[in-house]
Design a protein around this motif. Structure first.
Motif, mmCIF file in Angstrom:
data_model
loop_
_atom_site.group_PDB
_atom_site.id
_atom_site.type_symbol
_atom_site.label_atom_id
_atom_site.label_comp_id
_atom_site.label_asym_id
_atom_site.label_seq_id
_atom_site.Cartn_x
_atom_site.Cartn_y
_atom_site.Cartn_z
ATOM 1 N N CYS A 179 0.150 2.053 5.737
ATOM 2 C CA CYS A 179 0.865 2.038 4.460
ATOM 3 C C CYS A 179 2.244 1.388 4.591
ATOM 4 O O CYS A 179 2.790 1.263 5.678
ATOM 5 C CB CYS A 179 0.994 3.444 3.891
ATOM 6 S SG CYS A 179 2.278 4.466 4.650
ATOM 7 N N ASP A 180 2.767 0.989 3.433
ATOM 8 C CA ASP A 180 4.138 0.483 3.343
ATOM 9 C C ASP A 180 5.077 1.575 2.837
ATOM 10 O O ASP A 180 6.259 1.604 3.178
ATOM 11 C CB ASP A 180 4.195 -0.710 2.392
ATOM 12 C CG ASP A 180 3.294 -1.835 2.852
ATOM 13 O OD1 ASP A 180 3.572 -2.402 3.927
ATOM 14 O OD2 ASP A 180 2.301 -2.129 2.154
ATOM 15 N N THR A 224 -3.171 2.158 -3.754
ATOM 16 C CA THR A 224 -2.794 3.529 -3.425
ATOM 17 C C THR A 224 -3.946 4.248 -2.734
ATOM 18 O O THR A 224 -5.116 3.904 -2.918
ATOM 19 C CB THR A 224 -2.381 4.334 -4.678
ATOM 20 O OG1 THR A 224 -3.501 4.446 -5.553
ATOM 21 C CG2 THR A 224 -1.203 3.701 -5.389
ATOM 22 N N GLU A 225 -3.571 5.237 -1.959
ATOM 23 C CA GLU A 225 -4.541 6.116 -1.307
ATOM 24 C C GLU A 225 -3.970 7.509 -1.329
ATOM 25 O O GLU A 225 -2.763 7.701 -1.107
ATOM 26 C CB GLU A 225 -4.788 5.673 0.137
ATOM 27 C CG GLU A 225 -5.778 6.563 0.871
ATOM 28 C CD GLU A 225 -6.008 6.171 2.329
ATOM 29 O OE1 GLU A 225 -6.813 6.844 2.982
ATOM 30 O OE2 GLU A 225 -5.378 5.206 2.805
ATOM 31 N N LEU A 246 5.175 5.855 2.043
ATOM 32 C CA LEU A 246 4.567 7.175 2.197
ATOM 33 C C LEU A 246 5.192 8.123 1.177
ATOM 34 O O LEU A 246 6.414 8.254 1.115
ATOM 35 C CB LEU A 246 4.805 7.705 3.613
ATOM 36 C CG LEU A 246 4.358 9.143 3.895
ATOM 37 C CD1 LEU A 246 2.833 9.280 3.761
ATOM 38 C CD2 LEU A 246 4.818 9.584 5.275
ATOM 39 N N LYS A 255 0.836 -1.196 0.000
ATOM 40 C CA LYS A 255 0.000 0.000 0.000
ATOM 41 C C LYS A 255 0.875 1.252 0.000
ATOM 42 O O LYS A 255 1.794 1.378 0.821
ATOM 43 C CB LYS A 255 -0.929 0.014 1.205
ATOM 44 C CG LYS A 255 -1.901 1.168 1.177
ATOM 45 C CD LYS A 255 -3.035 0.968 2.131
ATOM 46 C CE LYS A 255 -4.022 2.101 1.969
ATOM 47 N NZ LYS A 255 -5.140 1.961 2.879
ATOM 48 N N VAL A 256 0.566 2.153 -0.914
ATOM 49 C CA VAL A 256 1.283 3.418 -1.041
ATOM 50 C C VAL A 256 0.321 4.547 -0.694
ATOM 51 O O VAL A 256 -0.751 4.666 -1.293
ATOM 52 C CB VAL A 256 1.838 3.606 -2.473
ATOM 53 C CG1 VAL A 256 2.618 4.913 -2.571
ATOM 54 C CG2 VAL A 256 2.707 2.423 -2.878
ATOM 55 N N LEU A 257 0.700 5.348 0.271
ATOM 56 C CA LEU A 257 -0.098 6.488 0.715
ATOM 57 C C LEU A 257 0.546 7.778 0.234
ATOM 58 O O LEU A 257 1.725 8.017 0.492
ATOM 59 C CB LEU A 257 -0.200 6.505 2.249
ATOM 60 C CG LEU A 257 -0.842 7.742 2.877
ATOM 61 C CD1 LEU A 257 -2.307 7.869 2.489
ATOM 62 C CD2 LEU A 257 -0.669 7.702 4.397
ATOM 63 N N LYS A 304 9.235 1.622 7.241
ATOM 64 C CA LYS A 304 8.434 1.975 6.075
ATOM 65 C C LYS A 304 9.315 2.756 5.103
ATOM 66 O O LYS A 304 10.391 3.222 5.456
ATOM 67 C CB LYS A 304 7.221 2.813 6.485
ATOM 68 C CG LYS A 304 6.240 2.045 7.367
ATOM 69 C CD LYS A 304 5.060 2.908 7.758
ATOM 70 C CE LYS A 304 4.133 2.182 8.705
ATOM 71 N NZ LYS A 304 3.371 1.116 8.085
#
Length: 181
Positions: free
Chosen positions: A78-79, A36-37, A81, A2-4, A115
């Motif tokens: 997330c993983d 993604t978020e 940022l 997950k990418v934020l 992270k």
């Protein structure tokens, strides 16, 4: 994975938001396993850290009257940022600085350690180097693994799309992120 992406700009569709979102768009090209978020801090009120140190005991920030908890949850989830700021007076903008200061509540237990991070600063003519140093200090304090930085130059709405160097760097950084997943 997950990418934020977090845009510190108070302009929801400003140049900083565009550049952060460009990284997120590039990351998912050809890689369905990456989620993604995007968060714009313009959508949240983030008050300053009040230095009460109660987060040491409570294991989280005790201020519950603003949008911080939502931001904190997303950061913890997330993983990678991707954090961006417009440059105001040679540094990060105030809303992002409040957000950075509130991460003190995560520092005690090293909740963000390990992270990955990408830092972005968009300036009109100068000052991005100092803003990137502030973001680097944030990243180093929390023991992030550093994937790169992007310096963009833009003042007028949408002008970042004319910054070929920043857009190329966004592609390169996104490729590094995608290789992790």
């Amino acid at each position: 994975m997950k990418v934020l992406g977090i845009s510190g700009s108070m302009r929801r569709k400003g140049n900083t938001a565009i550049l952060v979102q460009k990284v997120l768009e590039e990351v998912v090209k050809g890689n369905d396993s990456i989620e993604t978020e995007f968060i714009s801090l313009a959508d949240y009120e983030i008050g300053p850290c009040i230095g009460c140190d109660k987060c040491k005991e409570e294991k989280e920030c005790v201020i519950a009257t603003d949008g911080w908890n939502r931001i904190a949850e997303a950061m913890l989830d997330c993983d990678v940022l991707v954090v961006g700021t417009p440059v105001y007076y040679y540094d990060v903008c105030g809303q992002l600085k409040n957000c950075i200061d509130r991460t003190y509540s995560m520092y005690h237990d090293r909740k963000l350690a390990g992270k990955y991070v990408v830092t972005i600063a968009v300036h009109g003519t100068k000052g991005a180097d100092r803003a990137l140093e502030t973001l680097e200090g944030f990243a180093n304090t929390h023991e992030f693994s550093y994937l790169g930085e992007i310096e963009g130059q833009a003042a007028e709405a949408g002008e970042i799309l004319n910054d070929a160097k920043a857009l190329k760097e966004a592609q390169k950084v996104a490729k590094r992120i995608a290789e992790l997943g």
